[in-house]
Design an enzyme around this catalytic site. Structure first.
Site, PDB file in Angstrom:
ATOM      1  N   GLU A 495       0.842  -1.193   0.000  1.00 34.89           N
ATOM      2  CA  GLU A 495       0.000   0.000   0.000  1.00 34.89           C
ATOM      3  C   GLU A 495       0.881   1.249   0.000  1.00 34.89           C
ATOM      4  OE1 GLU A 495      -2.374  -0.525   3.483  1.00 34.89           O
ATOM      5  OE2 GLU A 495      -2.924  -2.552   2.886  1.00 34.89           O
ATOM      6  N   ASP A 551       0.873  -3.137  13.090  1.00 33.12           N
ATOM      7  CA  ASP A 551      -0.415  -3.664  13.555  1.00 33.12           C
ATOM      8  C   ASP A 551      -1.303  -4.112  12.402  1.00 33.12           C
ATOM      9  OD1 ASP A 551      -0.532  -0.967  12.940  1.00 33.12           O
ATOM     10  OD2 ASP A 551      -2.012  -0.467  14.465  1.00 33.12           O
ATOM     11  N   HIS A 593      -1.354   1.850  15.058  1.00 37.73           N
ATOM     12  CA  HIS A 593       0.001   1.976  14.504  1.00 37.73           C
ATOM     13  C   HIS A 593       1.069   2.045  15.588  1.00 37.73           C
ATOM     14  CE1 HIS A 593      -2.439   2.680  11.164  1.00 37.73           C
ATOM     15  NE2 HIS A 593      -2.271   3.957  10.976  1.00 37.73           N
TER      16      HIS A 593
END
Length: 803
Positions: A495, A551, A593
């Site tokens: 991503e 995470d 995060h």
């Protein structure tokens, strides 16, 4: 193996056609008989569990006709007939798997490590070197978790696209012939309810890769009917929005009855042509499939199917329907078919007998050997009656297992503990068998080849007066640039990895330089990012799969754990997927995060190296090490380290960070503090404050959690300081517990302790937002100072008075 070909590019005479169909029918009968016998073998106790492909024989034979050398399968435990049809599974091997035969020659898929129905071909030779995958028909190693095979399927298919489009890979002729290979997937209709199926399906439609998915639809998911599984009770119906047209990407969606032999052959020919030539993915919904023996040996389908359904399944059994069609089409007479059936069933029975003989004979030999040794020892024992009884019990065991011999030998040794050297022969035998059983059941979690990363020596960074100080992300970027330049098989994706060069600019400009085929963006779909990496790595590419934040790895952890981490183990070293997973974590502020679930990760991904560099130079060295090796790894970069300054090594392209080697980043004599990643900087700050208070703390950076401190350097430090502190931003009992176990138990560090060992961790909850949230949620330098000082106060209150 069936060699029937009815494709338009080969004209057959009727006699050739007839011979091919008859061979197909023979195979269908042989496979069905194997399923029926297999169930009986489980129910009579010779095998532990059974799951079979009955009811899908004809569809899988049709599929086998278009499966070519170089193609890959990512399926599930119903595909036995297909594996037989492509020549990659004999009926005898089918039974060897059922019995869990640990001889790799007898059971080449997993050497008894997986239950039956889990099919694998060998991509590697006995030394861990790649075979020519284009010269064989390939099956990636199966897993049981529902729909778990789907993400890997995407990567297997994408590899063909990469090989077709990247002209620099023309020399990789052992892995692809111009990207013409198809990745074929299979899944049960109920399992299409899983998110992994939909995520993979969507991604394949976006990427336009040569993938064909067969959905075996028998209307049930174990006992649960399709009306509770799928909207409209029809997976192809609800996927119509994915249908490709002239102006859009998408799937070609085909439907066919699972009992209609000629239509199945025609449908698979059509699907192959679309996928192989156009690189368009295809879904084949094979409906009206039956499952004559139910889901598995764990229960009977008569419990949940009504009389009408059971009657329908008898009428529309695919073999019965094929038989009717053969008679109607004058392919064979009733009399011919009866003879064929008898012969095929006989072959299955003989295969079962041969597999059982191969399995049980060496075990019985071990049992007899142990019984004789126990009897000989009993003659020397003061406890002869009890020991002799052990031998008698062992010899009377019907269909013994290897554990029976081992257990009897161990217990006999216990009983002979007061009889001097009476147990010597048994002990020697057990020692030798332990070596053999380690190979049978425990080895090959990681690579044991010459390319193992544990064989790669450290190359330390070299600096000079001309070494530039830069933002640490630049070191990563320059290293990735070199890897992409020198290794055409390397790809980096995830991503935001492509156009903007990742969210922290570690890939800035690399897509422009190396092209969208080498550095590219993906959708927000972590499980299939992981699958892309696994599948492409299985086909000789070296993917770096980026999961944006640590995470987010939780989305992909099931695939990483059940598939990637076990590939090498569950094939006993005959398949590998050396994907490198790139992510970032530690010390970001807020619930998201900022987590550091390292305990969760390391306890679920044994088989993957987990590397936790404290800076980007160390991280670059890990990437260089792993891309010279043949194991998978997770590399966790420090999220708050990209803008910190680091000096650029003069030998950046040559540095190698070794695995399982700790580094002492501060010498000290009073106690040893062990930590890793971003926590190293906090520990160093605390060490400065403690130094002002008269406490000399040694700080050790673990660097890699899996493997952990292979040289046992931490316990060497502990022998001098006699006090241990583990500091970690995971939850209490997370990675800190693992480190404690390794140092105190594995390394024997408990012998050197003068104080109770101390762990300093984050709170049990996710961090609260903001700088204050971080301070009160995760260990700070202040926390370290106070807790370490308290430890020293307890040891020497005169020198360190209470604060």
């Amino acid at each position: 193996m069936s060699d029937t070909r009815t494709q338009s590019d080969k004209q057959l005479t009727f006699e050739e056609f007839k011979e091919g169909v008859i061979n197909d029918y023979k195979l269908a009968i042989e496979s069905r008989e194997a399923s029926l016998i297999g169930r009986r073998e489980v129910l009579t106790g010779k095998a532990k569990f059974g799951i079979f492909g009955d009811g899908k024989e004809v569809a899988q034979i049709a599929w086998s006709k278009v499966f070519k050398n170089g193609d890959f399968r990512a399926g599930y435990y119903r595909d036995q007939t297909f594996m037989m049809a492509i020549g990659q599974l004999t009926t005898q091997q089918f039974f060897a798997s059922l019995y869990a035969d640990t001889n790799h020659e007898n059971e080449p898929a997993s050497a008894g490590r997986q239950m039956n129905g889990h099919f694998t071909t060998q991509s590697l030779d006995e030394n861990g070197n790649w075979k020519d995958l284009t010269a064989q028909k390939n099956s990636s190693a199966d897993i049981s978790p529902t729909a778990g095979q789907m993400p890997r399927l995407l990567g297997l298919a994408e590899a063909s696209k990469v090989y077709r489009e990247n002209k620099d890979l023309k020399s990789f002729t052992n892995f692809s012939k111009n990207g013409n290979e198809i990745a074929w997937g299979t899944i049960g209709n109920a399992s299409t309810s899983e998110g992994l199926f939909f995520e993979t399906f969507n991604a394949a439609g976006v990427l336009q890769v040569p993938m064909v998915i067969s959905v075996w639809d028998d209307d049930y998911g174990i006992s649960v009917h399709a009306k509770y599984q799928t909207t409209k009770e029809n997976i192809s119906e609800i996927l119509k929005g994915f249908q490709k047209d002239e102006d859009t990407n998408g799937f070609e969606i085909l439907n066919v009855k699972g009992w209609d032999y000629p239509s199945l052959v025609e449908t698979y020919e059509k699907a192959e042509k679309i996928a192989r030539e156009q690189h368009v993915p295809v879904l084949i919904h094979v409906n009206e499939i039956t499952q004559p023996q139910g889901h598995s040996t764990s229960g009977s389908h008569e419990r949940y199917k009504n009389e009408q359904r059971l009657k329908w399944e008898q009428e529309f059994d695919c073999i019965k329907k094929m038989r009717e069609w053969m008679i109607m089409s004058a392919v064979a007479t009733e009399e011919e078919l009866v003879d064929i059936e008898k012969a095929a069933k006989k072959v299955a029975r003989e295969a079962k007998a041969a597999a059982w003989k191969n399995f049980i004979t060496p075990i019985k030999e071990e049992v007899n050997t142990v019984a004789e040794m126990i009897e000989a020892a009993a003659a020397k024992s003061s406890n002869s009656e009890e020991v002799s009884a052990m031998a008698s019990t062992l010899k009377s065991t019907m269909d013994p297992l290897r554990k029976d011999a081992i257990s009897a030998a161990r217990r006999a040794v216990w009983a002979l503990r007061n009889d001097g050297d009476a147990s010597a022969e048994l002990k020697n035998w057990l020692e030798a068998e332990n070596v053999k059983n380690k190979d049978r059941y425990n080895d090959y979690l990681y690579s044991q080849s010459d390319l193992s990363p544990l064989r790669i020596e450290e190359v330390a960074p070299i600096y000079s007066d001309d070494s530039k100080e830069v933002d640490a992300r630049i070191i990563l970027k320059e290293n990735f640039d070199r890897l992409l330049t020198e290794k055409p098989e390397v790809l980096i994706f995830g991503e935001d990895s492509g156009k903007i060069g990742d969210v922290n600019q570690g890939l800035e400009g690399l897509q422009d330089k190396h092209g969208e085929g080498r550095v590219f963006d993906t959708g927000i779909r972590e499980a299939t990012i992981m699958g892309q990496g696994i599948g492409m790595a299985m086909r000789g590419l070296r993917p770096i799969a980026e999961i944006q934040y640590l995470d987010y790895l939780l989305y992909a952890l099931q695939i990483m754990s059940d598939d990637l981490a076990t590939v090498h183990y569950r094939t006993k070293g005959r398949q590998k997927a050396p994907v490198v997973i790139r992510t970032r974590g530690h010390r970001l502020e807020g619930v998201w995060h900022s987590g550091s679930p390292m305990g969760s990760i390391i306890n679920t991904v044994r088989g993957v190296h987990v590397l936790v560099p404290r800076n980007m130079t160390k991280a670059a060295g890990f990437y260089n090490t792993m891309l010279e090796s043949d194991d998978p790894a997770l590399i966790v970069e420090c999220l708050n380290g990209y803008r910190l300054k680091e000096r650029t090594p003069d030998n950046l392209s040559e540095i190698r960070t070794p695995l399982g080697v700790v580094e002492t980043i501060r010498e000290g004599s009073d106690l040893t503090l062990v930590t890793y990643g971003s926590s190293c900087r906090i520990a160093m700050d605390a060490a400065t404050l403690l130094d002002e208070m008269g406490i000399d703390m040694q700080v050790i950076d673990v660097q890699s959690l899996l493997p952990f401190d292979r040289n046992h350097d931490i316990v060497k430090s502990l022998a001098n300081t006699n006090r241990l502190v583990v500091m970690d931003e995971d939850v209490p009992g997370g990675a800190s517990a693992f480190i404690m176990q390794q140092v105190l138990e594995e390394q024997g560090g408990y012998k050197h302790l003068d104080s109770k060992p101390l762990s300093i961790t984050a709170k049990a909850h996710r961090p609260a937002y903001g700088t204050d949230g971080d301070y009160f949620s995760k260990p700070s330098a202040d926390d370290i100072v106070e807790q370490v000082y308290a430890m020293m106060h307890e040891a020497d209150p005169a020198r360190f008075p209470a604060i």
